[in-house]
Design a protein around this motif. Structure first.
Motif, PDB file in Angstrom:
ATOM      1  N   ILE A   1      10.131  32.261 -33.927  1.00  0.00           N
ATOM      2  CA  ILE A   1      11.017  31.717 -34.975  1.00  0.00           C
ATOM      3  C   ILE A   1      12.019  30.736 -34.356  1.00  0.00           C
ATOM      4  CG2 ILE A   1      12.732  33.606 -34.758  1.00  0.00           C
ATOM      5  CD1 ILE A   1      12.613  33.701 -37.919  1.00  0.00           C
ATOM      6  N   TYR A   2      12.401  29.725 -35.129  1.00  0.00           N
ATOM      7  CA  TYR A   2      13.435  28.802 -34.642  1.00  0.00           C
ATOM      8  C   TYR A   2      14.798  29.494 -34.753  1.00  0.00           C
ATOM      9  CZ  TYR A   2      10.300  24.696 -35.137  1.00  0.00           C
ATOM     10  OH  TYR A   2       9.291  23.785 -35.041  1.00  0.00           O
ATOM     11  N   SER A   3      15.651  29.205 -33.815  1.00  0.00           N
ATOM     12  CA  SER A   3      16.982  29.800 -33.819  1.00  0.00           C
ATOM     13  C   SER A   3      17.698  29.576 -35.155  1.00  0.00           C
ATOM     14  CB  SER A   3      17.806  29.198 -32.681  1.00  0.00           C
ATOM     15  OG  SER A   3      19.125  29.645 -32.766  1.00  0.00           O
ATOM     16  N   THR A   4      17.661  28.349 -35.655  1.00  0.00           N
ATOM     17  CA  THR A   4      18.396  28.031 -36.885  1.00  0.00           C
ATOM     18  C   THR A   4      17.886  28.851 -38.069  1.00  0.00           C
ATOM     19  OG1 THR A   4      19.152  26.240 -38.311  1.00  0.00           O
ATOM     20  CG2 THR A   4      16.913  26.029 -37.488  1.00  0.00           C
ATOM     21  N   PHE A   5      16.574  29.120 -38.116  1.00  0.00           N
ATOM     22  CA  PHE A   5      16.025  29.859 -39.254  1.00  0.00           C
ATOM     23  C   PHE A   5      16.217  31.369 -39.094  1.00  0.00           C
ATOM     24  CE2 PHE A   5      13.061  26.009 -39.389  1.00  0.00           C
ATOM     25  CZ  PHE A   5      13.958  25.303 -40.183  1.00  0.00           C
ATOM     26  N   PHE A   6      16.372  31.823 -37.842  1.00  0.00           N
ATOM     27  CA  PHE A   6      16.622  33.259 -37.662  1.00  0.00           C
ATOM     28  C   PHE A   6      17.999  33.637 -38.197  1.00  0.00           C
ATOM     29  CE2 PHE A   6      17.544  37.276 -35.471  1.00  0.00           C
ATOM     30  CZ  PHE A   6      16.437  37.993 -35.887  1.00  0.00           C
ATOM     31  N   GLN A   7      18.879  32.659 -38.378  1.00  0.00           N
ATOM     32  CA  GLN A   7      20.188  32.947 -38.979  1.00  0.00           C
ATOM     33  C   GLN A   7      20.007  33.687 -40.309  1.00  0.00           C
ATOM     34  OE1 GLN A   7      22.337  29.033 -37.046  1.00  0.00           O
ATOM     35  NE2 GLN A   7      22.195  29.122 -39.247  1.00  0.00           N
TER      36      GLN A   7
ATOM     37  N   PRO B   1      22.966  18.820 -38.055  1.00  0.00           N
ATOM     38  CA  PRO B   1      23.705  20.088 -38.039  1.00  0.00           C
ATOM     39  C   PRO B   1      23.019  21.266 -38.717  1.00  0.00           C
ATOM     40  CG  PRO B   1      24.909  18.380 -39.249  1.00  0.00           C
ATOM     41  CD  PRO B   1      23.752  17.713 -38.603  1.00  0.00           C
ATOM     42  N   THR B   2      22.224  21.024 -39.771  1.00  0.00           N
ATOM     43  CA  THR B   2      21.579  22.171 -40.442  1.00  0.00           C
ATOM     44  C   THR B   2      20.547  22.825 -39.534  1.00  0.00           C
ATOM     45  OG1 THR B   2      19.959  20.665 -41.415  1.00  0.00           O
ATOM     46  CG2 THR B   2      21.822  21.318 -42.811  1.00  0.00           C
ATOM     47  N   HIS B   3      20.146  22.133 -38.483  1.00  0.00           N
ATOM     48  CA  HIS B   3      19.096  22.656 -37.614  1.00  0.00           C
ATOM     49  C   HIS B   3      19.589  23.050 -36.223  1.00  0.00           C
ATOM     50  CE1 HIS B   3      16.582  21.439 -40.875  1.00  0.00           C
ATOM     51  NE2 HIS B   3      15.460  21.761 -40.237  1.00  0.00           N
ATOM     52  N   HIS B   4      20.894  22.930 -35.992  1.00  0.00           N
ATOM     53  CA  HIS B   4      21.385  23.395 -34.699  1.00  0.00           C
ATOM     54  C   HIS B   4      21.138  24.897 -34.568  1.00  0.00           C
ATOM     55  CE1 HIS B   4      23.121  19.584 -34.154  1.00  0.00           C
ATOM     56  NE2 HIS B   4      24.363  19.794 -34.534  1.00  0.00           N
ATOM     57  N   GLY B   5      20.796  25.325 -33.344  1.00  0.00           N
ATOM     58  CA  GLY B   5      20.617  26.760 -33.102  1.00  0.00           C
ATOM     59  C   GLY B   5      21.684  27.216 -32.135  1.00  0.00           C
ATOM     60  N   LEU B   6      22.933  27.239 -32.598  1.00  0.00           N
ATOM     61  CA  LEU B   6      24.060  27.426 -31.685  1.00  0.00           C
ATOM     62  C   LEU B   6      24.578  28.851 -31.596  1.00  0.00           C
ATOM     63  CD1 LEU B   6      26.202  24.260 -32.444  1.00  0.00           C
ATOM     64  CD2 LEU B   6      24.784  24.728 -30.450  1.00  0.00           C
ATOM     65  N   PHE B   7      24.211  29.693 -32.550  1.00  0.00           N
ATOM     66  CA  PHE B   7      24.910  30.976 -32.635  1.00  0.00           C
ATOM     67  C   PHE B   7      24.112  32.165 -32.115  1.00  0.00           C
ATOM     68  CE2 PHE B   7      26.546  28.140 -35.974  1.00  0.00           C
ATOM     69  CZ  PHE B   7      27.832  28.007 -35.487  1.00  0.00           C
TER      70      PHE B   7
ATOM     71  N   ASN C   1      11.434  47.997 -31.827  1.00  0.00           N
ATOM     72  CA  ASN C   1      11.143  46.999 -30.807  1.00  0.00           C
ATOM     73  C   ASN C   1      10.427  45.789 -31.373  1.00  0.00           C
ATOM     74  OD1 ASN C   1      12.091  47.278 -28.263  1.00  0.00           O
ATOM     75  ND2 ASN C   1      10.543  48.791 -27.656  1.00  0.00           N
ATOM     76  N   VAL C   2      11.197  44.803 -31.791  1.00  0.00           N
ATOM     77  CA  VAL C   2      10.595  43.543 -32.235  1.00  0.00           C
ATOM     78  C   VAL C   2      10.956  42.504 -31.195  1.00  0.00           C
ATOM     79  CG1 VAL C   2      10.621  41.758 -34.011  1.00  0.00           C
ATOM     80  CG2 VAL C   2      10.776  44.159 -34.674  1.00  0.00           C
ATOM     81  N   ARG C   3       9.953  41.804 -30.661  1.00  0.00           N
ATOM     82  CA  ARG C   3      10.234  40.756 -29.668  1.00  0.00           C
ATOM     83  C   ARG C   3      10.465  39.442 -30.398  1.00  0.00           C
ATOM     84  NH1 ARG C   3       7.816  45.534 -27.909  1.00  0.00           N
ATOM     85  NH2 ARG C   3       7.638  45.560 -25.635  1.00  0.00           N
ATOM     86  N   LEU C   4      11.567  38.805 -30.106  1.00  0.00           N
ATOM     87  CA  LEU C   4      11.861  37.506 -30.723  1.00  0.00           C
ATOM     88  C   LEU C   4      11.525  36.394 -29.739  1.00  0.00           C
ATOM     89  CD1 LEU C   4      15.375  38.267 -32.264  1.00  0.00           C
ATOM     90  CD2 LEU C   4      13.165  38.263 -33.418  1.00  0.00           C
ATOM     91  N   CYS C   5      10.663  35.481 -30.145  1.00  0.00           N
ATOM     92  CA  CYS C   5      10.426  34.273 -29.337  1.00  0.00           C
ATOM     93  C   CYS C   5      11.212  33.184 -30.038  1.00  0.00           C
ATOM     94  CB  CYS C   5       8.960  33.910 -29.321  1.00  0.00           C
ATOM     95  SG  CYS C   5       7.949  35.216 -28.677  1.00  0.00           S
ATOM     96  N   MET C   6      12.420  32.934 -29.548  1.00  0.00           N
ATOM     97  CA  MET C   6      13.305  32.052 -30.283  1.00  0.00           C
ATOM     98  C   MET C   6      13.267  30.641 -29.723  1.00  0.00           C
ATOM     99  SD  MET C   6      17.059  32.884 -31.500  1.00  0.00           S
ATOM    100  CE  MET C   6      16.615  34.227 -32.538  1.00  0.00           C
ATOM    101  N   ASP C   7      12.865  29.753 -30.597  1.00  0.00           N
ATOM    102  CA  ASP C   7      12.618  28.369 -30.216  1.00  0.00           C
ATOM    103  C   ASP C   7      13.750  27.477 -30.721  1.00  0.00           C
ATOM    104  OD1 ASP C   7      11.301  26.135 -29.397  1.00  0.00           O
ATOM    105  OD2 ASP C   7       9.438  26.618 -30.427  1.00  0.00           O
ATOM    106  N   ARG C   8      13.862  26.261 -30.183  1.00  0.00           N
ATOM    107  CA  ARG C   8      14.808  25.239 -30.665  1.00  0.00           C
ATOM    108  C   ARG C   8      16.259  25.748 -30.665  1.00  0.00           C
ATOM    109  NH1 ARG C   8       9.722  23.905 -31.295  1.00  0.00           N
ATOM    110  NH2 ARG C   8       9.183  22.166 -32.673  1.00  0.00           N
ATOM    111  N   ALA C   9      16.638  26.486 -29.612  1.00  0.00           N
ATOM    112  CA  ALA C   9      18.038  26.884 -29.507  1.00  0.00           C
ATOM    113  C   ALA C   9      18.852  25.664 -29.066  1.00  0.00           C
ATOM    114  CB  ALA C   9      18.177  28.010 -28.502  1.00  0.00           C
ATOM    115  N   GLY C  10      20.161  25.726 -29.281  1.00  0.00           N
ATOM    116  CA  GLY C  10      21.028  24.622 -28.852  1.00  0.00           C
ATOM    117  C   GLY C  10      21.190  23.579 -29.926  1.00  0.00           C
ATOM    118  N   LEU C  11      21.592  22.388 -29.519  1.00  0.00           N
ATOM    119  CA  LEU C  11      21.825  21.310 -30.484  1.00  0.00           C
ATOM    120  C   LEU C  11      20.505  20.662 -30.861  1.00  0.00           C
ATOM    121  CD1 LEU C  11      24.917  19.593 -28.832  1.00  0.00           C
ATOM    122  CD2 LEU C  11      24.889  20.744 -31.050  1.00  0.00           C
ATOM    123  N   SER C  12      20.362  20.389 -32.146  1.00  0.00           N
ATOM    124  CA  SER C  12      19.164  19.672 -32.573  1.00  0.00           C
ATOM    125  C   SER C  12      19.584  18.228 -32.795  1.00  0.00           C
ATOM    126  CB  SER C  12      18.664  20.286 -33.876  1.00  0.00           C
ATOM    127  OG  SER C  12      18.188  19.294 -34.728  1.00  0.00           O
TER     128      SER C  12
END
Ligand SMILES: Cc1ncc(C[n+]2csc(CCOP(=O)(O)OP(=O)(O)O)c2C)c(N)n1
Length: 447
Positions: free
Chosen positions: A398-404, A436-442, A420-431
């Motif tokens: 999942i992308y960081s921004t959408f996991f919000q 801004p709607t797609h930043h994965g900052l949090f 135990n769910v493994r998260l493969c978090m993609d696109r973290a950081g600034l997009s």
């Protein structure tokens, strides 16, 4: 003959594009109706040309050219409100609302935003970037309008994949709170990948029904005669005669939206007449239009997934430059597929992003343990939790921004219930280009 003489005789003045004369929606209303297909062609040429340099959401925008022309022909923004789901399909609306001269700056530093943005134009009444927000926000606007006693039109433009998203149904469940509300369901059968699930099948059933095509013809006839006083009566007769037979559950009507369609979303006169009719209705309505993602550009029609959103490409072939190193997503997708060869418990889940997250590789290798659940981040997270209770090893890519969206599930379900769910978090950081709607900052903070 002198040099300058020669260039004078060979200079050909390029034909004036109709698009260059569009500085505001009023200019679209001023055109003759039979010139509108030419405007549509100008818009398509501009989209294909500019996006080949800037990248962006080409396929979705090529699909809504006629729709956007008809909307601006019939309604009056900024007084009337267009609320677009995701709003990645808002490029044509930007061109028509005074931003054509800056269109080439889209998604660049200091340039136009790639989605609608309230601070960018008074014509962008609502910004977005994430899916599923349009119906609820628009319903709030409609109810606010009713409380104030004004009479502007509120029009939602939402793709078929927006209806895989839970929030859309939370809004539909409340639609009875207003009387006047127009929803355009822009059905092109695609999310980023092919749209999935029961709702996608349901839309497809409506569209492929032979009797429904008959209704479609009847609908066209009544729209063509809407100037007459019997139009509404006729519309209801047509519905009573056919619709109950074909769409037993009359899905949207159970929620209180009168359903019209499906109609051809590339037929400008039909769209105009239909919106003129819908505008007079004193009840919530849903118009189902059928469009082709990527219309007018062969490479985008052949590969709707790739051309949903992409970087620079060659106009002639649609080719993009290969990435020099494998991406994080690619490595995740291939590695998970390899692990799953020996680990029978490994399952992988995506919320409508098979190629973006790299899970398309996994899907090919282990289709029975791969789940694309639609644009449903909360459900995806809970579904993964359920799989974990069965002793399986779920990976949620999942992308960081959408996991919000699934923040609550990370605490209430994954953490508190120790699943135990493994998260493969993609696109973290600034997009950069998506903004801004797609930043994965949090993610680091809250996880
Ligand atoms: C919450 C959320 N999850 C995922 C995405 C990524 N995403 C952007 S557009 C899109 C598909 C939209 O499909 P549809 O609404 O049918 O519009 P179309 O592009 O087909 O016109 C997806 C999954 C998103 N924007 N928001």
């Amino acid at each position: 003959m002198t040099k300058s003489d020669s260039s004078e005789t060979t200079t050909v003045t390029p034909p004036q594009r109709l698009l260059d004369g569009i500085h505001s929606p009023a200019d679209i209303k001023a055109l003759r109706e039979h010139d509108l297909p030419q405007l549509a062609q100008d818009v398509r040429d501009e989209l294909i040309r500019v996006l080949s340099q800037t990248g962006g959401h080409l396929g979705p925008n090529l699909g809504v050219v006629e729709l956007t022309i008809a909307l601006h022909r019939v309604f009056n923004t900024p007084r009337d409100r267009f609320v677009m789901d995701v709003s990645h399909q808002g490029y044509v609306h930007k061109m028509f609302t005074g931003r054509l001269d800056r269109f080439h700056t889209m998604r660049q530093f200091g340039g136009l935003n790639g989605f609608l943005l309230r601070t960018e134009s008074e014509h962008d009444c609502y910004g977005a970037g994430h899916a599923g927000t349009a119906l609820s926000a628009a319903l709030g606007m409609a109810v606010g309008r009713d409380l104030k006693g004004t009479d502007e039109h509120i029009v939602v433009i939402a793709g078929d994949a927006a209806f895989t998203n839970g929030i859309s149904y939370e809004a539909l469940n409340n639609v009875c709170q207003t009387k006047r509300f127009i929803v355009v369901l822009n059905d092109n059968e695609w999310s980023i990948a092919k749209n999935v699930g029961a709702i996608a099948n349901y839309f497809n059933k409506i569209v492929t029904s032979e009797m429904y095509s008959h209704l479609h013809d009847k609908a066209r006839q009544f729209v063509e005669t809407i100037a007459g006083k019997y139009a509404v009566e006729l519309a209801h007769k047509v519905e009573e005669g056919f619709k109950g037979l074909i769409v037993p559950s009359v899905f949207f009507e159970e929620f209180g939206l009168r359903y019209y369609g499906p109609i051809d979303g590339h037929d400008i006169p039909l769209l105009i007449r239909t919106f003129e009719f819908l505008k007079t209705q004193q009840e919530p309505v849903l118009l189902h239009i059928l469009t082709k993602k990527g219309k007018g550009y062969e490479p985008a029609i052949k590969q709707p997934d790739k051309f949903h959103g992409l970087g620079k490409y060659k106009i002639e072939s649609g080719e993009t430059a290969p990435t020099p190193t494998p991406t994080y997503s690619e490595i995740i997708g291939k590695t998970l597929a390899k692990f799953a060869d020996t680990n029978q418990k490994l399952v992988a889940i995506t919320a409508a992003m098979p190629s973006g997250t790299g899970l398309s590789h996994f899907a090919k290798a282990h289709p029975e343990r791969y789940f694309d659940v639609g644009i449903t981040e909360e459900h995806a997270a809970l579904f993964a939790c359920g799989l974990a209770t069965q002793g399986l090893t779920p990976f949620l890519a999942i992308y960081s921004t959408f996991f919000q969206r699934a923040y609550d599930m990370s605490i209430h379900d994954m953490a508190i219930q120790k699943l135990n769910v493994r998260l493969c978090m993609d696109r973290a950081g600034l997009s950069g280009d998506d903004g801004p709607t797609h930043h994965g900052l949090f993610d680091i903070g809250y996880l």
